[in-house]
Scaffold this active site. Sequence first.
Site, mmCIF file in Angstrom:
data_model
loop_
_atom_site.group_PDB
_atom_site.id
_atom_site.type_symbol
_atom_site.label_atom_id
_atom_site.label_comp_id
_atom_site.label_asym_id
_atom_site.label_seq_id
_atom_site.Cartn_x
_atom_site.Cartn_y
_atom_site.Cartn_z
ATOM 1 N NE ARG A 207 -3.498 -2.375 2.713
ATOM 2 C CZ ARG A 207 -3.150 -3.536 3.268
ATOM 3 N NH1 ARG A 207 -1.955 -3.694 3.799
ATOM 4 N NH2 ARG A 207 -4.009 -4.549 3.295
ATOM 5 C CE LYS A 233 -6.244 -0.824 4.666
ATOM 6 N NZ LYS A 233 -7.514 -1.143 3.988
ATOM 7 C CG HIS A 306 -4.950 0.503 -4.917
ATOM 8 N ND1 HIS A 306 -4.640 0.101 -3.633
ATOM 9 C CD2 HIS A 306 -6.017 -0.255 -5.278
ATOM 10 C CE1 HIS A 306 -5.480 -0.840 -3.247
ATOM 11 N NE2 HIS A 306 -6.328 -1.072 -4.218
ATOM 12 N NE ARG A 309 -2.755 -3.564 -1.735
ATOM 13 C CZ ARG A 309 -2.192 -4.331 -0.815
ATOM 14 N NH1 ARG A 309 -0.880 -4.477 -0.793
ATOM 15 N NH2 ARG A 309 -2.916 -4.962 0.079
ATOM 16 C CG HIS A 332 -5.237 -8.832 0.893
ATOM 17 N ND1 HIS A 332 -5.214 -9.198 -0.427
ATOM 18 C CD2 HIS A 332 -5.280 -7.478 0.897
ATOM 19 C CE1 HIS A 332 -5.236 -8.119 -1.178
ATOM 20 N NE2 HIS A 332 -5.276 -7.069 -0.404
ATOM 21 C CE1 TYR A 341 -5.316 -4.607 -3.882
ATOM 22 C CE2 TYR A 341 -7.212 -5.679 -2.889
ATOM 23 C CZ TYR A 341 -6.309 -4.645 -2.921
ATOM 24 O OH TYR A 341 -6.393 -3.639 -2.001
#
Length: 381
Positions: A207, A233, A306, A309, A332, A341
């Site tokens: 990210r 995250k 992104h 990504r 993830h 994705y």
Amino acid sequence: MRPTDVERLTVAETVDRYAAMVRAKCAMGALAPGTAEVYARDVVTFAELAGADRVLDDLTGEDVDEVLLRFARKPDGRRARSGAGGQRAGAGEGEAASSPNASSPIAPSQSAASQARFRRSVSAFFQYAVPAGWVQLNPMQAVTLRPRHRGGLRAQRRALTAEQAEGLLGAARGLVDAAPAAAGRSDQRTELRDGLIVLLLAAVGPRVSELTRADGEHFFVNAGTRYWRIFGKGGRTRDVPLPRPVADVLDAYLREGRPLLDRGREPRALLLSWRGRRLARGDVQAVIDRVQARVEPERRRAVTPHGLRHTTATHLLAAATDMDAVRRVLGHADLSTLGRYRDELPGELEAAMRVHPLLGAVRDVAEEAPGGPGVQAGDGA
């Protein structure tokens, strides 16, 4: 009639209090740093567009509609391109010329995704404002504008094809190779850094917030392999091994490129501007665009961080890489997230059908038949 417990605060005052609350929740681990940064940035933008001196409780649904429209038309500074008198070559990271040039092209307006994100931030702000006693009624209930239906992935969010990715990576590699002989002041050269940014984004797929938060100490060697400890995250971390070509560029940057940019302002940050400051999220797009300008036109296509990504996930999965390994590389929590994705690549269905696992025996018989493939029983009879 307005209740007595509603405070007649200005938009600026409530935004300051809300931003302080967001920072506190981030410090306590209740909000990810990237999420907190987005919330705080969006409410500051809301105050600029709504009028910082207006009383928050006086805003109506029509006022918020107008703010949303003004934001949608607001130029996207990440994708701004300078004209003849604009940004110097190799600038970016907040280093563009400060005076506008009348001949410079207008930056594109906000994307549908940015508009939807901004609306969510404003809605979260007013949801907090009601129990805080800043407004009597939530004006979002009277807002008539709704986010546009995105209609699938936008072009700049889709994965690059193999040819487009190779063109971008080749341009990044060319920057790295040309760095020793690059012209200009040595303390403002960013070739090694720009090449490294594109290689990390395309090879590892972090990210953009994970990339800009990276410190030099987050990279280590274990059993001869260079790893990047990525802080993602929800406070989760993951150790991702770097491909050898990327690790070599990282070592060259740490040895030769970063010391030139170091002004002692961000001693731990991996990626620095030529002013010695840690790169911000929006600065990364300027780097990608600058590298893209070196790609041959037939292989060039606009892409966001992104989008790179998506490119990482798509090509790893297309190469039959274990899905759980791809999940761990991207950070993830749930394997099902990979579905968003995995983008389509040209020709992949045709390639899959050519090697259909159930038709292997049929192909073998056809190849062994007299006359080779395509000759069927009865031909020539």
